[in-house]
Scaffold this motif. Structure first.
Motif, short mmCIF file in Angstrom:
data_model
loop_
_atom_site.label_atom_id
_atom_site.label_comp_id
_atom_site.label_asym_id
_atom_site.label_seq_id
_atom_site.Cartn_x
_atom_site.Cartn_y
_atom_site.Cartn_z
N LEU A 256 43.06 39.58 27.10
CA LEU A 256 43.46 40.90 27.60
C LEU A 256 44.97 40.93 27.75
N ALA A 257 45.55 42.10 27.62
CA ALA A 257 47.00 42.20 27.82
C ALA A 257 47.33 43.45 28.61
N ILE A 258 48.37 43.37 29.39
CA ILE A 258 48.86 44.57 30.12
C ILE A 258 50.27 44.86 29.63
N ARG A 259 50.47 46.07 29.18
CA ARG A 259 51.80 46.45 28.69
C ARG A 259 52.76 46.61 29.87
N LEU A 260 53.94 46.03 29.73
CA LEU A 260 54.91 46.11 30.84
C LEU A 260 56.10 47.00 30.50
N THR A 261 56.14 47.45 29.24
CA THR A 261 57.29 48.29 28.84
C THR A 261 56.88 49.76 28.73
N PRO A 262 57.82 50.67 29.00
CA PRO A 262 57.52 52.09 28.89
C PRO A 262 57.23 52.46 27.43
N PRO A 263 56.58 53.54 27.15
CA PRO A 263 56.25 54.58 28.13
C PRO A 263 54.91 54.33 28.84
N GLY B 253 64.19 47.77 22.16
CA GLY B 253 63.14 48.47 21.43
C GLY B 253 61.90 47.62 21.24
N TRP B 254 61.70 46.63 22.07
CA TRP B 254 60.54 45.75 21.94
C TRP B 254 59.49 46.10 22.99
N GLN B 255 58.29 45.62 22.76
CA GLN B 255 57.21 45.79 23.73
C GLN B 255 56.94 44.44 24.40
N LEU B 256 56.69 44.51 25.71
CA LEU B 256 56.41 43.26 26.43
C LEU B 256 55.03 43.37 27.08
N TYR B 257 54.27 42.27 27.00
CA TYR B 257 52.91 42.27 27.56
C TYR B 257 52.70 41.06 28.46
N VAL C 295 53.54 51.81 30.81
CA VAL C 295 53.50 50.59 31.64
C VAL C 295 52.14 50.54 32.35
N GLY C 296 51.48 49.41 32.27
CA GLY C 296 50.18 49.28 32.94
C GLY C 296 49.02 49.53 31.99
N GLU C 297 49.32 49.89 30.73
CA GLU C 297 48.21 50.12 29.80
C GLU C 297 47.49 48.80 29.54
N MET C 298 46.16 48.83 29.63
CA MET C 298 45.37 47.62 29.40
C MET C 298 44.97 47.55 27.94
N LEU C 299 45.28 46.46 27.29
CA LEU C 299 44.87 46.28 25.90
C LEU C 299 43.65 45.36 25.89
N ASP C 300 42.54 45.92 25.47
CA ASP C 300 41.28 45.15 25.48
C ASP C 300 40.61 45.37 24.13
N PHE C 301 41.00 44.56 23.15
CA PHE C 301 40.49 44.77 21.80
C PHE C 301 39.11 44.14 21.59
N PHE C 302 38.75 43.18 22.45
CA PHE C 302 37.57 42.36 22.12
C PHE C 302 36.49 42.39 23.21
N GLY C 303 36.58 43.34 24.10
CA GLY C 303 35.52 43.47 25.11
C GLY C 303 35.69 42.54 26.30
N GLY C 304 36.92 42.13 26.56
CA GLY C 304 37.16 41.21 27.67
C GLY C 304 36.81 41.82 29.03
N LEU C 305 37.05 43.13 29.17
CA LEU C 305 36.77 43.75 30.47
C LEU C 305 35.27 43.73 30.76
N ARG D 64 48.09 53.76 35.45
CA ARG D 64 48.62 53.89 36.81
C ARG D 64 47.91 52.92 37.76
N VAL D 65 46.59 52.82 37.57
CA VAL D 65 45.80 51.94 38.46
C VAL D 65 46.20 50.48 38.23
N VAL D 66 46.34 50.11 36.96
CA VAL D 66 46.71 48.72 36.66
C VAL D 66 48.10 48.42 37.22
N ARG D 67 48.99 49.41 37.06
CA ARG D 67 50.36 49.23 37.57
C ARG D 67 50.33 49.01 39.08
N GLU D 68 49.51 49.81 39.74
CA GLU D 68 49.41 49.66 41.21
C GLU D 68 48.82 48.30 41.58
#
Ligand code: CTP
Length: 457
Positions: free
Chosen positions: A159-166, A34-38, A168-178, A5-9
């Motif tokens: 880093l990636a931010i998911r733009l597709t539901p459910p 049925g695809w995911q967009l980041y 939306v706004g989820e942060m993907l940080d697999f490698f410690g980027g944050l 929610r925070v990322v989306r905002e």
């Protein structure tokens, strides 16, 4: 606190409404398939940085938009990214569509758009080919974008931010980027990163200086290792076979040398021992450092309208340190413009000619005649390569002699009754020389000079 929610905002806040709507429209197209967009890469990095700085820079501060689509059901004949871009183009017919590369990346671009101004949106397809799937399996879905992100240069760019539901706004940080963003450090994802893509050393320096980050010590170790392994030397030898690499290297050099922070970047490159990535004989010694700064000052003084590619002249200063065949080879490999290559090729010859002639020139008109054939980039390069006395002559030429105009021009000659034709050239040249040498100051002196030198019409 990076909840979806925070990322989306944050996204909603930082992007202009038009850009936000565009991203949502692309996401919708992905969702119905049925695809995911980041959202990935620099846009995510800069979005988070602008968020932490609390700065008000919004869309204007964001780089181009890089999107990755995870499209498991992509059609056989076109990648998912291309399909998305094509369908988008129906909603945005003013967008220009380009498809490029082996992995079929699509780019949508707008120029002077009333809402986007200039915008470049890349839609790449995550490389799912190494992964078996049932599409519904979120594990596989995650691995696919993970694999895509793992191929990238630094954790802060992976880093990636998911733009597709459910989510939306989820942060993907697999490698410690944050964490690295927070710690302000540039870190690669794996030890071979610089060996795989040698231009990344320039990128590491660019991001470090631009963002005020440090290069993580282990990453610095990998840089040293890559340089010591001779990878850059091998690449120089094989440059002709790797045109894509040359293009990227040139691009990175351009980014660095045209940036306001180029001095810190060049110093850092040198501290890392990375000047030899351009050519093994290139080192930033005191003289070269002085030459670079002097050229920069001269260009700012004489190219006030920025008509020159100043980064290119700085690059030429670097290359001018090398023996002529080497400098020409590097310039050709980097596919520099023909006039740059020619300048680097002929520099020694011009320098020798001027050294033979200029010291004996005392009349301003003589200096003018010797320097007049050369343009500003050539004169600037010559100035830093030649002894102080000659440099002063070039300076005097640029600051004074080029501004001198005889009090009479071709129209005046005509009015004085001289028949227009080839003879005007030597007359005007003689007038200019006499003016340069202080023999003529005004119109009546010019007329007297003409009548004495070129008998009446
Ligand atoms: N990338 C990479 N290796 C490279 C070049 C690019 O991994 N040699 C990846 C990075 O993830 C990067 C993305 O591709 O974030 C986009 O590249 P680019 O547009 O060059 O960089 P940005 O990060 O967008 O930086 P900038 O703000 O300078 O445009």
């Amino acid at each position: 606190c990076l909840l979806p929610r925070v990322v989306r905002e944050l996204l909603h806040d930082r992007l202009s409404p038009a850009l936000w709507n565009l991203l949502m429209a692309i996401a919708k197209q992905a969702e119905v398939r049925g695809w995911q967009l980041y959202l990935v890469g620099g846009a995510v990095r800069d979005l988070l940085l602008s968020g932490t700085n609390n700065s008000k820079q919004a869309q204007s501060s964001l780089p181009d938009i890089d999107l990755v689509v995870d499209g498991f059901h992509q059609t056989a004949d076109q990648a998912a990214g291309v399909e998305l871009a094509r369908s988008l183009q129906q909603t945005y017919p003013d967008a220009r569509l380009q498809v490029h590369g082996r992995f079929q990346t699509a780019a949508l671009t707008w120029h002077n758009h009333p809402e986007f101004d200039s915008l470049w949106v890349d839609i790449a397809t995550a490389r799912t080919e190494f992964y078996p799937y049932p599409a519904a399996n979120p594990e596989v879905e995650a691995s696919s974008i993970r694999q895509d992100l793992y191929r990238r240069d630094f954790t802060i760019n992976a880093l990636a931010i998911r733009l597709t539901p459910p989510r939306v706004g989820e942060m993907l940080d697999f490698f410690g980027g944050l964490l690295d963003l927070k710690a302000k450090q540039i870190r690669v994802l794996h030890a071979n990163s610089f060996i795989e893509d040698p231009t990344r050393i320039f990128r590491a320096v660019r991001f470090a200086v631009r963002l005020g980050f440090a290069i993580d010590p282990q990453t610095e170790g990998y840089i040293h290792h890559a340089i010591a392994s001779g990878v850059y030397h091998r690449i120089q030898l094989e440059m002709e076979k790797t045109p894509a690499l040359q293009t990227r290297l040139k691009q990175e050099l351009k980014y660095i040398l045209e940036a306001p922070y180029w001095k810190s970047a060049v110093r850092l490159l040198s501290d890392l021992g990375a000047m030899c990535c351009i050519h093994s004989n290139l080192h930033l010694d005191d003289r070269l450092w002085w030459q670079l700064r002097l050229v920069d000052r001269w260009l700012r003084r004489f190219d006030t309208n920025h008509t020159l590619e100043q980064w290119l002249v700085l690059l030429e200063v670097l290359l001018a340190q090398l023996a002529t065949p080497d400098r020409v080879k590097v310039a050709e490999n980097l596919q520099l413009p023909a006039d740059s290559i020619e300048r680097l090729r002929s520099l020694d010859q011009i320098q020798a000619n001027l050294m033979a002639n200029l010291p004996a020139c005392f009349r301003p008109s003589q200096i003018y005649q010797h320097l007049h054939p050369y343009n500003l980039p050539t004169l600037t390069l010559l100035a830093v390569l030649m002894p102080r006395h000659t440099r002063r002559q070039i300076w005097h030429y640029l600051t004074h002699l080029t501004t001198v105009k005889p009090p009479i021009d071709g129209n005046d000659l005509k009015a004085m009754g001289y028949k227009p034709g080839k003879q005007y050239k030597p007359m005007l040249e003689a007038l200019l020389n006499a003016t340069l040498d202080g023999e003529i100051h005004d119109r009546s002196q010019a007329e007297a000079f003409l009548q004495a030198t070129f008998p009446s019409p």
